[in-house]
Design a protein around this motif. Structure first.
Motif, PDB file in Angstrom:
ATOM      1  N   ILE A   4       8.773 -13.773   8.339  1.00  0.00           N
ATOM      2  CA  ILE A   4       9.707 -13.360   9.392  1.00  0.00           C
ATOM      3  C   ILE A   4       9.247 -12.065  10.019  1.00  0.00           C
ATOM      4  O   ILE A   4       9.308 -11.874  11.238  1.00  0.00           O
ATOM      5  CB  ILE A   4      11.141 -13.205   8.797  1.00  0.00           C
ATOM      6  CG1 ILE A   4      11.640 -14.572   8.282  1.00  0.00           C
ATOM      7  CG2 ILE A   4      12.108 -12.644   9.827  1.00  0.00           C
ATOM      8  CD1 ILE A   4      12.982 -14.494   7.567  1.00  0.00           C
ATOM      9  N   VAL A   5       8.739 -11.153   9.173  1.00  0.00           N
ATOM     10  CA  VAL A   5       8.251  -9.860   9.689  1.00  0.00           C
ATOM     11  C   VAL A   5       7.059 -10.089  10.620  1.00  0.00           C
ATOM     12  O   VAL A   5       6.946  -9.501  11.698  1.00  0.00           O
ATOM     13  CB  VAL A   5       7.887  -8.922   8.524  1.00  0.00           C
ATOM     14  CG1 VAL A   5       7.222  -7.651   9.057  1.00  0.00           C
ATOM     15  CG2 VAL A   5       9.124  -8.581   7.720  1.00  0.00           C
ATOM     16  N   ARG A   6       6.152 -10.963  10.152  1.00  0.00           N
ATOM     17  CA  ARG A   6       4.978 -11.241  11.005  1.00  0.00           C
ATOM     18  C   ARG A   6       5.393 -11.878  12.322  1.00  0.00           C
ATOM     19  O   ARG A   6       4.814 -11.623  13.371  1.00  0.00           O
ATOM     20  CB  ARG A   6       4.003 -12.161  10.250  1.00  0.00           C
ATOM     21  CG  ARG A   6       3.268 -11.417   9.130  1.00  0.00           C
ATOM     22  CD  ARG A   6       2.058 -12.220   8.678  1.00  0.00           C
ATOM     23  NE  ARG A   6       2.432 -13.529   8.176  1.00  0.00           N
ATOM     24  CZ  ARG A   6       2.721 -13.786   6.896  1.00  0.00           C
ATOM     25  NH1 ARG A   6       2.689 -12.815   5.983  1.00  0.00           N
ATOM     26  NH2 ARG A   6       3.049 -14.993   6.535  1.00  0.00           N
ATOM     27  N   LEU A   7       6.422 -12.729  12.281  1.00  0.00           N
ATOM     28  CA  LEU A   7       6.885 -13.374  13.511  1.00  0.00           C
ATOM     29  C   LEU A   7       7.507 -12.361  14.465  1.00  0.00           C
ATOM     30  O   LEU A   7       7.265 -12.404  15.682  1.00  0.00           O
ATOM     31  CB  LEU A   7       7.893 -14.466  13.146  1.00  0.00           C
ATOM     32  CG  LEU A   7       8.496 -15.259  14.311  1.00  0.00           C
ATOM     33  CD1 LEU A   7       7.383 -15.992  15.053  1.00  0.00           C
ATOM     34  CD2 LEU A   7       9.554 -16.239  13.802  1.00  0.00           C
ATOM     35  N   VAL A   8       8.282 -11.435  13.911  1.00  0.00           N
ATOM     36  CA  VAL A   8       8.942 -10.422  14.763  1.00  0.00           C
ATOM     37  C   VAL A   8       7.916  -9.501  15.396  1.00  0.00           C
ATOM     38  O   VAL A   8       8.018  -9.099  16.563  1.00  0.00           O
ATOM     39  CB  VAL A   8       9.985  -9.618  13.927  1.00  0.00           C
ATOM     40  CG1 VAL A   8      10.535  -8.440  14.742  1.00  0.00           C
ATOM     41  CG2 VAL A   8      11.108 -10.528  13.473  1.00  0.00           C
ATOM     42  N   ILE A   9       6.883  -9.134  14.644  1.00  0.00           N
ATOM     43  CA  ILE A   9       5.871  -8.223  15.186  1.00  0.00           C
ATOM     44  C   ILE A   9       4.903  -8.978  16.087  1.00  0.00           C
ATOM     45  O   ILE A   9       4.465  -8.486  17.137  1.00  0.00           O
ATOM     46  CB  ILE A   9       5.125  -7.540  14.020  1.00  0.00           C
ATOM     47  CG1 ILE A   9       6.093  -6.672  13.213  1.00  0.00           C
ATOM     48  CG2 ILE A   9       3.987  -6.688  14.551  1.00  0.00           C
ATOM     49  CD1 ILE A   9       5.499  -6.078  11.949  1.00  0.00           C
ATOM     50  N   PRO A  12       6.081  -9.990  20.222  1.00  0.00           N
ATOM     51  CA  PRO A  12       5.919  -8.996  21.314  1.00  0.00           C
ATOM     52  C   PRO A  12       4.458  -8.690  21.624  1.00  0.00           C
ATOM     53  O   PRO A  12       4.079  -8.511  22.789  1.00  0.00           O
ATOM     54  CB  PRO A  12       6.653  -7.766  20.768  1.00  0.00           C
ATOM     55  CG  PRO A  12       7.624  -8.326  19.784  1.00  0.00           C
ATOM     56  CD  PRO A  12       6.948  -9.464  19.135  1.00  0.00           C
ATOM     57  N   ILE A  13       3.622  -8.656  20.557  1.00  0.00           N
ATOM     58  CA  ILE A  13       2.202  -8.350  20.814  1.00  0.00           C
ATOM     59  C   ILE A  13       1.556  -9.479  21.635  1.00  0.00           C
ATOM     60  O   ILE A  13       0.792  -9.238  22.581  1.00  0.00           O
ATOM     61  CB  ILE A  13       1.481  -8.133  19.477  1.00  0.00           C
ATOM     62  CG1 ILE A  13       2.024  -6.871  18.779  1.00  0.00           C
ATOM     63  CG2 ILE A  13      -0.020  -8.015  19.712  1.00  0.00           C
ATOM     64  CD1 ILE A  13       1.473  -6.650  17.379  1.00  0.00           C
ATOM     65  N   ALA A  14       1.876 -10.703  21.276  1.00  0.00           N
ATOM     66  CA  ALA A  14       1.298 -11.828  22.024  1.00  0.00           C
ATOM     67  C   ALA A  14       1.765 -11.838  23.471  1.00  0.00           C
ATOM     68  O   ALA A  14       0.995 -12.128  24.403  1.00  0.00           O
ATOM     69  CB  ALA A  14       1.674 -13.147  21.336  1.00  0.00           C
ATOM     70  N   ALA A  15       3.046 -11.492  23.686  1.00  0.00           N
ATOM     71  CA  ALA A  15       3.551 -11.442  25.068  1.00  0.00           C
ATOM     72  C   ALA A  15       2.860 -10.362  25.863  1.00  0.00           C
ATOM     73  O   ALA A  15       2.523 -10.539  27.044  1.00  0.00           O
ATOM     74  CB  ALA A  15       5.075 -11.219  25.028  1.00  0.00           C
TER      75      ALA A  15
END
Length: 205
Positions: A4-9, A12-15
């Motif tokens: 979940i942490v990796r998904l949250v971080i 935004p970086i990918a966007a």
């Protein structure tokens, strides 16, 4: 929990990376504004609608200016003279024609008779030397007997004597190709029987 942490971080970086790449590609695709200079000089093309008239020089010719030509004179007339008929007779000019007595032909005084004759050869073809006898150097003779039909064709060809059997076939085939004037008796063609002949087979030196 870690996912979940990796998904949250990561989202935004990918966007952010996607937006940056989009801006860079947009700047590469859109060309810079180019100012188009207006032409300083204006071209003007004028067409002359008026057609200039060209005066053609005309030469006046009258009938008096043409020389008078006289026609050629007519051909001279040739007088035709009629041929004079001879006054002398034909016998005076070429001599007197002798007179002949007309021959008298009676049906009983004229006779036509056809003499009898024996069969006479018209076409005589020599036999072909057998290849097998030629290879072996064999020489010899062959006697045959045959009949001649009323139309002059040999038939019933038989071997009377032969020094070698290698010459028999060649002798028969040669006689079958011969042609005769048939035998005539009382003016009628008849068969001729018992004609005999002999072939000599010799090798050339």
């Amino acid at each position: 929990m870690g996912s979940i942490v990796r998904l949250v971080i990561g989202v935004p970086i990918a966007a952010l990376v996607t937006v940056v790449l989009f801006v860079i590609m947009y700047n590469l695709i859109v060309p810079d504004a180019v100012e188009i200079e207006e032409a300083s000089d204006n071209l003007r093309i004028s067409i002359n609608d008026e057609v200039a008239e060209v005066e053609a020089r005309r030469r006046d010719t009258t009938i008096d200016d043409v020389d008078q030509i006289d026609p050629p004179p007519p051909p001279p007339q040739i007088e035709r003279q009629a041929a004079e008929q001879p006054t002398e007779g034909l016998d005076t000019i070429v001599g007197q024609i002798p007179e002949f007595d007309t021959p008298q032909l009676a049906s009983d005084s004229v006779s036509f008779s056809v003499s009898d004759r024996d069969a006479q050869p018209l076409v005589r073809i020599e036999p072909q030397y057998p290849p097998r006898a030629a290879e072996r150097g064999v020489e010899g003779t062959c006697a045959v007997r045959f009949d001649v039909t009323p139309d002059g064709t040999p038939t019933n060809v038989t071997i009377m004597s032969c020094s070698s059997s290698m010459f028999e076939r060649a002798s028969i085939r040669a006689v079958e190709r011969w042609r005769y004037n048939p035998k005539v008796e009382n003016g009628v063609p008849v068969a001729r029987r018992g004609v005999e002949t002999q072939f000599n087979f010799e090798l050339a030196d």
